[in-house]
Structure formats: C-alpha cells, structure tokens
Design an enzyme around this catalytic site. Structure first.
Site, PDB file in Angstrom:
ATOM      1  N   LYS A  32       0.815  -1.217   0.000  1.00 36.46           N
ATOM      2  CA  LYS A  32       0.000   0.000   0.000  1.00 36.46           C
ATOM      3  C   LYS A  32       0.851   1.271   0.000  1.00 36.46           C
ATOM      4  O   LYS A  32       0.496   2.242  -0.648  1.00 36.46           O
ATOM      5  CB  LYS A  32      -0.962   0.007   1.183  1.00 36.46           C
ATOM      6  CG  LYS A  32      -0.259   0.229   2.483  1.00 36.46           C
ATOM      7  CD  LYS A  32      -1.209   0.288   3.647  1.00 36.46           C
ATOM      8  CE  LYS A  32      -0.445   0.052   4.896  1.00 36.46           C
ATOM      9  NZ  LYS A  32      -0.138   1.063   5.763  1.00 36.46           N
ATOM     10  N   THR A  33       1.989   1.238   0.688  1.00 37.71           N
ATOM     11  CA  THR A  33       2.842   2.426   0.673  1.00 37.71           C
ATOM     12  C   THR A  33       3.353   2.671  -0.737  1.00 37.71           C
ATOM     13  O   THR A  33       3.442   3.800  -1.204  1.00 37.71           O
ATOM     14  CB  THR A  33       4.026   2.253   1.636  1.00 37.71           C
ATOM     15  OG1 THR A  33       3.524   1.832   2.895  1.00 37.71           O
ATOM     16  CG2 THR A  33       4.764   3.559   1.821  1.00 37.71           C
ATOM     17  N   ASP A 219      -3.313   7.430   5.102  1.00 40.22           N
ATOM     18  CA  ASP A 219      -2.805   6.074   5.345  1.00 40.22           C
ATOM     19  C   ASP A 219      -3.457   5.521   6.616  1.00 40.22           C
ATOM     20  O   ASP A 219      -3.863   6.287   7.481  1.00 40.22           O
ATOM     21  CB  ASP A 219      -1.277   6.180   5.535  1.00 40.22           C
ATOM     22  CG  ASP A 219      -0.610   4.824   5.448  1.00 40.22           C
ATOM     23  OD1 ASP A 219      -1.271   3.857   5.027  1.00 40.22           O
ATOM     24  OD2 ASP A 219       0.576   4.743   5.812  1.00 40.22           O
TER      25      ASP A 219
END
Length: 780
Positions: A32-33, A219
């Site tokens: 995801k980062t 996030d």
DNA sequence: TGCGTGATTGTTTTT
DNA sequence: CAATCACGCA
C-alpha cells in the site's frame, strides 16, 4: 519501461484513479505504501498536479518519513512541497499559524501524558475530588474519548444532565480545559480537536487549506477517529475552480488491522466510506508480497473467525515456506531464554543478522525478561516504546527549563523545575504562589516575579527571586541570534549545577543518567544541524513533543527489536517471535472480561492477525504455562488464537527444556482442544506459604485430574501422570485424515502427553501430527 | 521542608 | 515486581 509497470493490475488501477473519492482496501503486505507513493508521483507526472496541492496523512512519524523518502526517490523535483506528515504534526503546523483566532497564543506547548496527569492532579485537588476512587488516568480517558468525539466541555455538561457521575466528569473536563488554556497548552487530542474547531470557526482558514489541499491521501484509514474523520472531511470538501466538489480523497486501510479502538478509532469510518461518498471507487489489494504461503494462511484462518469484515481474501505467490511453530514452555524465563538462544544460533550460523529478528508481545511488561536474557547473551537489542526517551526524568527536567524559558505560561514546567535542583522552595511556598497567581489572574511564573508582594513567603521570597533572575538571564541570552539551543542547554546545566546535583544524590544508575543527558545534547545538535535555518526553541520543543520511540528505529541498525504488537503494525521482519500466546495475556484479561467480550476479542484477534502478518519467512509462536506477572504467578492456558490456526500449518513442541516431559511442571495442556470450554485463565494471589485458588476452569479440573479446591503444592505431583488417549492404529496401518486424505502410518512417537504420528499421505506428502489433533481414522 | 520507610496497589495497547 | 503514597521523624 516506466516505474508504473512494476505494479500489479489493482495497484495500477489505484495509482491511475483520476478524480473523486477512492477507497483502497489494502491487505497486510500488499504494497500500500508503494501504491500511495506511486500515486503521488503519477498525479504530478501524468496529471500535472502541483506538489503544493498534495497532502498525505499518516499516524506515525516513521510512516511519514518513509513515505517522504520513497516519494523523493521516484519524483524528480518538487517533492519537498508535498505535505507528508502525521495528523498531529499537520495540525500543529496549522495551529501555529492560526490558533490566535481561538484565543490561544501561537507559542503554545504540547502536553504529553505525564503533563496531562500532573495537570489533572491539580484539577482534582482544586475540585476536591478523591483520587482514590476516581483516578486521574480514568478521568483523562473520559476526557480523551470526549475529545475524540468532538464533544466540548459545554456539550458534555448538557448531555450529563441528570447523571451525577457525568456531571462530575463535566466539571472536571471544564476545569481541565480551562487550565490547559491558561497554561497556553494543548494535549494530543486538542491538536486534532482545535484544528477542526478552527476550521469551523474561521472560514478564511478553512478555505485556505481547502484550496491548497486538492488531493488528500490518508494512510491507515481504519485507525481514524471521529475528530480525524471530520478533519479529513472538512479539508476534502473544497470547491475547485469550476465550483464543484471533487472530493479527491484517497484513503488506504485494512479493516482487519484496526487495532486502536481504545484510542477512539472508529472502524465505521472505513466500513461506511462508500455510504459517506456514494460515488467512491473501491479497489482491493489482495496479493501479499511479504509472507510465505503458510504464514499467510495461518493469518487468514485466524482472522476468518471475525464477523462483519469487508470481504477479501489475501493470497501470495511466495513459496510455501516453513511450517509455523508453536512451542509451549513451562515458564516465561524458559521462553525468553530459548528464543534468545535461537536467535544467537541463527546469527552465529551466518545466514541472518540481528535486525532480521523481532520479538513481539502483547504488553510492554513482557519485554523485561527478554531484556535480561539478551543482556546475558550480549545480543544487541532495542526495546521500542517502554519508556519514551523524552519521558525520562532527567530529560523532562531539562526540557522543563527549556519550556520555562520559551513559554513562561506553561506553569507545569515551571513548577516542575522550581525546586530542581533543591532550592528550598517547598510545597507550602508553591501553594502560596499559586493562590496569589489565581487571585490576581496571572500565570504562575508571573506570580514568581512578584514574589516580594506575596504575603507569608518570608525567606522563600529571596530564593524565588534568585530562581527568577536565573531564568531571566537565560531568556535574554536565547534572544541573541547567534545563541543556539545547545548553547542554552549547556548553560542551563552549568548554571543550575544539574549534573553535580545528580552526582551528589549517589543514585545507583548515575552513569546512565548522565549518559542520557549527553544523548539529549546530541539530539539537539542533530536537530540543529538538520534544519535549513537555525531552528527556534519552540521548533525543537514541538519536535520533541511529537516524536515517538518507534520513529528512531532506523537509527540503530543491526539489533534485535522488541515491541508490542501495536507498535509492530506497518513493519516486517524475516523472523517473528510472537510470545506470550496465552489466555489472559493475549487475548488480554481485560478483553475476555469486558462488558462486550465478543467485540473486544475481535479486536485482539485483529491484533493477532497484525502480528502474524509481520513475519516474512519464519513465524514462531510460544506460550508458557506458568508466568510471573507483577510479583505473582499466573497459570495460563494457550491462547485460543493458537487453536484457530489449522494443525497442518503448525509444528508443535512442548517444554524443550525438559528432557522428560513427565516431570514437567506444566499446569496447562498443550492441546487446546482438550479444554473445549473457554474460561478465564487462572490467577492466584497466594498468601505467603500457601497456594490456593489456582488454575481455575482449566483443562485440569475439567479432566478430573485434580480438583479446583485442592492445593497447588500438591497439584503438580498429581499431574505427573499421562494423558495419553488410546489410539487404535499402529505403524503400517492405513488411516484417513479429514484434510489430507488417505495415508500410511510410518512412525509413532511418544511425545509426552500425546503421540506424534508420522503419516505418508498419497496426495499431501509426509506429515507429522499430534494424534489428538489429527483425528485419524483407521481404515485397515 | 525533606527524606526514609512501609504499605498499598495496580495492569493492555499509544499518537 | 515496580511505582506511588501516606506517614512520621529530623
């Protein structure tokens, strides 16, 4: 080939999503980062978005730092204009500029939890609240939850009508907030709260940031609380040049990793995102790049026991990997020693280095015994989170000097150091000054300056003026442009004789304390060197207030890390030791005995899921049947989460320290199925010389081996006998297994309380399994 | 005012 | 096993 070609299909879709709200459901280890950073790059490169218009919010400085670094690496220029920071730093930055519209001074200080507690102590004293019954901590948590929900003291009071306890809370909340304001201080929750308040009162401020942040990324969205949700919503509600609301809000999260409910996280923020934004696009990232197949399957199996999840199924192309291990020890010391030895062996063998290993546990208190063993073995390690560096006494003392010099309104800091080192200014004097300050509506420090006019001080007045002149001298020095923060610290230590005072106290860990002061000095120097222009004192104090232990993890390179499961979120390690897998520890006693255990256990299970998915190649779980906790011996059964991992994924080992398992002191069964009913783990608080109570509700009483009411001193002896059930097959027999099908028994080992059976399956290969789990049926 | 002693008491997780 | 606290003494 472009950088975007390395992304998988879903990742690519997320990165290339154009306008409008986007929810990325990103499973553990699904990159995801990577998606976030590539999306930022993509927006700039392909869509011509100005970096100035991008805001990326994270929860930890570490995550923010990583994201910033990765963005820097893939974006050629302009990346320094992107706001990548934590919720808290973002809010501080905004408030530093605008908070005067809310009646605070822009030089406000930020209170950590110790400061909050001190302030609350004053509040309780003032309101004559007996802190025996109502502890400061619980009052603070009431207030914290209120702030998380954006409830003001006034609203709280309104809601409290007719409820005596709540009315009390309301008055505490009011007074606490009043004092924060007069100290020109904000607590952690205020940072978010006041920012939303600012946006709701100042159209100008809101419009400014709405115009600026046209693309917002969040996030760990599953961890947002109501206040953070509101903040994001306000910011993303801006109107573009054409006059329409685009809601270019991209949130990334995983409902299965929501583990901060206790901190106000509202899981419905992610579960209901599509309701909030009906036009939202949802993308799932389900391919895991981190863990072996077995580890991932274990994680999936555990989390499958939760209900009400977003539907998703993580998979991986990675290799099968080693089986997950579960080891049951007798005692916590054996668990620690065995794990530490194993790490030492692995590193000595040359394949791995210390940094490849992480030891994870549920509570900070569990780190202690590991630390002991690591020190003995001489293994370099780092414990995250137990005590924040900036919470150390010496550091807080010196920082309080800095705060007093920087913001005289912070009375807490002034009171902390007024008698450190000892100046003969005691509590009685402080009370008189305080009274005078309140009576005249001035700050505590201002009252000190007027000490000569305060009645009843006598000799103390002279002592106070010498303290005041010390501070004043230092204040005038910091005003000089060439005078740095490190110079100031040096001067404080010098002028107060702080180190000499420390040495004079003849404390046993004097060297450590002096070393800590040295460390503080070097942190200040490093901070000054890293800054582009000479930073102000308040810049530094702000940095200090928001930095956590975890953020500095990268500083120590080759060390074994120890931390709680909560701290471990977002990290990964080749080897993970998940220890203390016991009922009452993990899941915690609190969750088992909560008003709503179902919900709380689900949160614990998510935590377990987080823990398992930290492991890349090797995962080792362990439990102890006997454990020392705060001076008492606990007897715990293995965690229910162990049982939720299918047997075929696990290898099990018991008491590696006992060559003869029959002599084991174990009070809890290795075999979770054996205790079919879940009951609280037994805790005994034995009177000196006599054991009583005991492993209540454990398998032992259930099995009739011994009775609850019997003495423990006798119990282990009685428990010497074996539990071996009978098995109706032998070597050479054909058996069937529910999952693996038909196979040939090639070996049977007596493994203490159970048999270890080796079966050669025609389809699944050779498996070793415990007879009591495997439920093998004899066919011939 | 300050220090030492003994008793009490507590427990999740953290930006 | 800590850390904190009340109490009593110098």
């Amino acid at each position: 080939m472009s950088i975007y070609d390395t992304l998988n299909e879903e990742q690519k879709r997320a990165v290339e999503h154009n306008k409008g709200p986007l929810l990325i459901l990103a499973g553990a280890g699904s990159g995801k980062t990577r998606v976030l950073t590539h999306r930022i790059a993509y927006l700039m490169e392909k869509r011509g978005v100005n970096p100035w218009n991008i805001l990326a919010l994270t929860f930890t400085n570490k995550a923010a730092g990583e994201m910033r670094e990765r963005v820097d690496n893939i974006v050629g220029y302009g990346s320094e204009n992107i706001w990548v920071s934590t919720f808290h730093s973002t809010c501080v930055r905004i408030l530093r500029r605008w908070i005067d519209t809310l009646g605070y001074d822009k030089g406000f200080t930020i209170y950590d939890s110790d400061d909050q507690k001190s302030l609350m102590r004053e509040v309780c004293k003032y309101l004559q609240i007996d802190t025996k019954n109502l502890k400061e901590r619980s009052l603070l948590s009431v207030i914290s939850s209120a702030k998380d929900e954006l409830i003001t003291p006034e609203e709280y009071e309104l809601r409290a009508v007719g409820d005596f306890t709540k009315q009390k809370y309301a008055s505490v909340y009011k007074e606490y907030q009043k004092r924060l304001k007069s100290n020109n201080a904000l607590d952690f929750d205020d940072l978010i709260f006041k920012t939303t308040e600012l946006f709701q009162t100042s159209k100008e401020a809101l419009t400014y940031y709405q115009r600026r942040f046209q693309y917002i990324m969040v996030d760990e969205y599953q961890d947002t609380n109501t206040a953070q949700f509101r903040l994001i919503k306000l910011l993303s509600d801006g109107i573009n040049e054409e006059g329409s609301r685009e809601h270019n809000l991209c949130v990334v999260g995983d409902d299965d990793q929501s583990i901060y409910k206790f901190r106000g996280a509202n899981i419905f923020n992610i579960l209901n995102f599509e309701k909030e934004y009906p036009q939202a696009k949802v993308i799932k990232l389900e391919q895991n790049y981190r863990s072996s197949k077995r580890i991932l399957e274990a994680a999936n199996e555990v989390i499958a026991n939760n209900v009400g999840r977003k539907d998703k199924a993580l998979w991986t192309d990675n290799s099968e990997g080693d089986p997950v291990r579960f080891t049951q020890f007798d005692r916590d010391s054996q668990e620690a020693e065995s794990i530490v030895n194993e790490i030492a062996q692995n590193v000595q063998a040359g394949e791995d280095s210390y940094q490849d290993f992480a030891i994870l546990y549920r509570t900070n208190a569990q780190s202690r015994i590991f630390e002991e063993k690591l020190v003995v073995k001489g293994i370099p390690y780092k414990i995250i989170g137990s005590i924040n560096f900036y919470a150390r006494k010496e550091v807080k003392d010196l920082l309080s000097y800095l705060k007093t010099i920087g913001n005289g309104l912070d009375s807490l800091a002034v009171k902390r150091i007024i008698n450190i080192p000892k100046r003969g200014i005691g509590l009685a004097t402080i009370d008189k000054v305080e009274e005078y300050a309140i009576g005249n509506g001035i700050s505590f420090y201002e009252a000190l300056r007027q000490a000569d006019y305060i009645p009843g001080l006598q000799r103390a007045a002279a002592k106070i003026s010498s303290f005041v002149s010390l501070i004043e001298i230092l204040k005038s020095k910091i005003a000089r442009p060439d005078y740095s923060i490190s110079d100031l610290l040096e001067e404080i230590i010098e002028a107060t004789g702080y180190i000499e005072d420390l040495k004079g106290q003849e404390l046993e860990n004097e060297d450590d304390r002096i070393e800590i002061i040295g460390e503080l000095k070097s942190k200040i120097v490093a901070f000054e060197e890293a800054a582009l222009e000479p930073p102000s004192l308040s810049d530094f104090l702000e940095e200090v207030a928001l930095v956590s232990d975890l953020d500095n993890l990268a500083e120590d390179n080759n060390v074994v890390v120890l931390m709680t499961l909560h701290s471990a979120k977002g990290l990964e390690f080749p080897y993970v030791y998940l220890c203390g897998m016991e009922e009452g520890i993990f899941p915690s006693y609190m969750s088992i005995h909560a008003e709503d255990p179902e919900t709380e256990i689900e949160e614990e299970r998510r935590l377990c899921y987080v823990g398992i998915t930290r492991a890349m190649k090797h995962l080792s779980l362990s439990a102890c049947s006997q454990r020392m906790l705060r001076g008492e011996t606990q007897f715990n059964r293995p965690s229910r989460f162990i049982r939720e991992i299918p047997r075929y994924l696990l290898t099990m080992e018991q008491n590696p320290y006992n060559s003869n398992p029959f002599r084991s002191n174990s009070h809890a069964s290795l075999v979770p199925e054996f205790n079919s009913r879940l009951q609280p783990a037994g805790v005994s608080r034995p009177a000196p010389g006599s054991f009583k109570g005991g492993a209540n509700g454990s398998n032992l009483s259930a099995s009739g081996i011994f009775d609850k009411n019997k003495n423990f001193t006798q119990a282990p002896k009685e428990f010497g006998g074996n539990n071996l059930g009978t098995i109706d097959y032998g070597i050479g027999d054909t058996v069937s297994h529910i999952k693996f099908g038909v196979g040939l028994v090639t070996n049977i080992n007596n493994a203490g309380r159970d048999y270890e059976v080796t079966v050669d399956f025609s389809t699944a290969g050779t498996k070793k399994m415990m007879a009591s789990f495997a439920k093998l049926k004899k066919l011939s």
